[in-house]
Every structure is written in structure tokens, then in C-alpha cells.
Scaffold this active site. Structure first.
Site, PDB file in Angstrom:
ATOM      1  N   CYS A 116      28.474  14.979  27.900  1.00 53.30           N
ATOM      2  CA  CYS A 116      28.972  13.627  27.607  1.00 53.30           C
ATOM      3  C   CYS A 116      28.104  12.586  28.334  1.00 53.30           C
ATOM      4  O   CYS A 116      27.943  12.656  29.551  1.00 53.30           O
ATOM      5  CB  CYS A 116      30.435  13.483  28.042  1.00 53.30           C
ATOM      6  N   LYS A 155      28.350  23.095  26.811  1.00 52.19           N
ATOM      7  CA  LYS A 155      27.729  22.136  25.890  1.00 52.19           C
ATOM      8  C   LYS A 155      26.975  21.115  26.720  1.00 52.19           C
ATOM      9  O   LYS A 155      27.527  20.541  27.668  1.00 52.19           O
ATOM     10  CB  LYS A 155      28.784  21.440  25.029  1.00 52.19           C
ATOM     11  N   GLY A 220      23.285  17.733  16.668  1.00 55.22           N
ATOM     12  CA  GLY A 220      22.648  16.420  16.577  1.00 55.22           C
ATOM     13  C   GLY A 220      22.104  16.099  15.204  1.00 55.22           C
ATOM     14  O   GLY A 220      21.225  16.789  14.693  1.00 55.22           O
TER      15      GLY A 220
END
Length: 324
Positions: A116, A155, A220
Site C-alpha cells: 500500500c 503483496k 498492475g
């Protein structure tokens, strides 16, 4: 440990964890539109381990881990795995919460958010900031792994200010996460520019040299199922995670459905609204729904006016009345 990541055969497609998006309602709606075998893994919203560890804060934070019984049934029918994503920076608290989640919930895995890029999160040294502290990042993964029988994936992103993909991924590989999902942007890029699948390909090559048994997924700028298959072919990733692509097409995981009528879009909007009201009425802000209305109401004549009108509604009943 039963690592489901190794059991799913490529091509693997997953729905990314997204704040105020991937709650139990949206996951159920997306799964309900998916073709069986085209969606394999879904994630919760980001859940703070510090919040979950606090006796007062736990009740509110744990809303992110709610799974409706109707979603639970669909997960089983579709064969989709559900992963709880957690974030923070204290290894001991990670261990406490990983243990708590394993004992009190029914998830298939735990994912650690090291990607994030939001500035307020970065400033406290969590999520993508951990790329700059590989020692702490590895300590967190090890502590979480020891505390739970569930597979622990990570992630992350390719770097902070610039791509440092090989250096960073080699650190993660040392502690054998159950899987790695790599977003092809740095923290500084946020959602700007193009995601670098060249960097993701470099990471796959490195992984194949050092730890070929670890499943590796890319993330992405994948806006169609076909593009996802192409990325898998080009880079050698085991799977692709879909984030913003779901906003362009909520039917993403039903690639054969190329024509979606106005009526179907409105029906899905209303189904989403009803399920949201049943689940969150009186708990969550109604206005959260408006971001979803934008993704249903497009690609047909008059869609812009409908979107504008629905941005003005104030409650559930106004939505139902509008479409009567």
C-alpha cells in the site's frame, strides 16, 4: 501447512484487496458474475493488526473480516479461496493477530500488505515502507508464519523511490512466503504511470533461480482477461491480480460476456444496493455505494445522466424509487 497457492494451476486470477471496495458484498457480487474457473482467489480489505490487537478498536476493525453466509456458500460453489489481508509493523502483534484470525475465522490464507503506497500509512513505516526495512519485513513474515497454520503470502511493490526489484525480492525469497504478488510500480508512483511488467519479469527470473517452488503473481494495469493471459505468457508469472480492472468491467471474470445490456447493469446495481443495505445498513456510510454505481452505469446511451442523478441520492430508498 496446506499451501493452496501451489495447488491452483496456472493461469490463476485473483481480485485485489482494495480499501472500501472488497468487502463481503462486492466479493459476492463479483463472484456471482464470474465464470467458474476464471476467478480463483479473493481478498478482504486491508485490516490493521494494531487495530485488531486493541480491545476497544477490534470490534470496528474486524468489520473488514466479515463474511456473509451467502458469500461463504458461493465461495464453496465456485471453488474460490478467501484470504485475509493484514498490515502493520510490529512482528509480535502480527503473530498475535495471525493466531487470532486462524482460531476465530475461516480463511484460506493470510496476506501481508507490503505494498500500500498511501502516504499516511507510509509515514508510520507500514506497508510499502517495509521495502526500506527488509530485516523487519522478514521478521514480520517469519513471526506470522510461526503463529498460523494458514499459508502466508506477501503483496508488495518494486521499490520505494525507484525500482529495486531484484534486491527486494531476493530478501523476501529468503523467508519462503507461501506466494508473492508483485505490483509493477514503486511507492512513489502510487497509481500513476505504467506498471512495469519488465520488472515483474525480472522478479520471476530471479525467483526461478533461487526459489522456483514459490508461486509468483503479477499486478498492475490489466484491464481484460485476455491481457492477463498475455502477461502470464510474456513474464512467466503463475497468475495475475486484478485491481482497477474490475472498475472498468465488473464482469471481468466472465470473459465470454462481451455485451452487457443497460437492464443487466441496473439489475446488478440494485442487487448490490440491496445486499449492501442488508449487510451494512446502519453501520457503513451509504455514500460508499456511489463509487460502485459509477462502474455499473456506463457504455449505454443516457448512462452519464443516470450517474449524475445517483450521485445526488441520499439513501437506499431513493435508489429503489428512482428505478421503479
Amino acid at each position: 501447512m496446506n499451501n493452496f497457492w501451489k495447488e491452483i494451476k496456472s493461469p490463476v486470477f485473483s481480485l485485489a484487496p482494495m480499501e472500501d471496495v472488497t468487502d463481503t458484498v462486492f466479493r459476492e457480487i463479483v463472484m456471482g458474475m464470474a465464470t467458474p474457473g476464471k476467478l480463483h482467489v479473493v481478498f478482504t480489505e486491508f485490516t490493521s493488526v494494531e487495530g485488531m490487537n486493541h480491545p476497544v478498536g477490534r470490534e470496528r476493525v474486524s468489520e473488514r473480516l466479515i463474511v456473509n453466509e451467502s458469500e461463504r456458500i458461493l465461495l464453496k460453489e465456485m471453488g474460490v479461496k478467501l484470504v485475509a489481508q493484514i498490515w502493520g509493523r510490529n512482528p509480535e502483534i502480527y503473530a498475535n493477530i495471525a493466531k487470532y484470525i486462524s482460531e476465530n475465522y475461516d480463511f484460506d490464507g493470510i496476506d501481508i500488505n507490503m505494498g500500500c503506497p498511501v502516504k499516511k500509512v507510509f509515514k508510520i513505516g507500514a506497508c510499502s515502507a517495509l521495502i526500506g526495512e527488509p530485516g523487519l519485513a522478514k521478521e514480520i513474515i517469519l513471526a506470522t508464519n510461526e503463529a498460523t497454520p494458514l499459508p502466508v503470502s506477501v503483496k508488495t511493490r518494486t521499490g520505494i523511490k525507484q525500482h529495486q526489484t531484484e534486491e527486494w525480492i531476493s530478501e523476501l525469497l529468503e523467508v519462503d512466503p507461501a506466494a508473492i504478488i508483485l505490483h509493477g510500480r514503486t511507492q512513489r508512483m502510487q497509481s500513476d504511470g505504467d506498471a512495469s511488467w519488465e520488472e515483474i519479469a525480472k522478479a520471476v527470473e530471479l525467483k526461478n533461480q533461487l526459489k522456483p517452488h514459490i508461486p509468483f503473481h503479477g499486478n498492475g494495469d490489466v484491464f481484460s482477461y485476455e491481457k492477463g493471459l498475455q502477461r502470464i505468457q510474456e513474464t512467466g508469472v503463475d497468475g495475475v491480480m486484478i485491481g482497477r480492472g474490475i472498475f472498468q468491467n465488473p464482469w471481468f471474470f466472465n470473459p465470454a460476456k462481451t455485451e452487457i445490456t443497460k437492464e443487466e447493469r441496473i439489475d446488478k446495481l440494485l442487487a448490490h444496493t440491496r445486499l449492501f443495505e442488508q449487510t451494512w445498513g446502519g453501520i457503513k456510510n451509504f455514500n460508499i455505494l456511489k463509487r460502485f454505481y459509477k462502474i455499473y452505469l456506463n457504455s449505454f446511451p443516457g448512462a452519464a445522466k443516470l450517474r449524475a442523478d445517483l450521485m445526488e441520492v441520499k439513501d437506499y430508498q431513493e435508489v429503489y424509487t428512482y428505478f421503479q
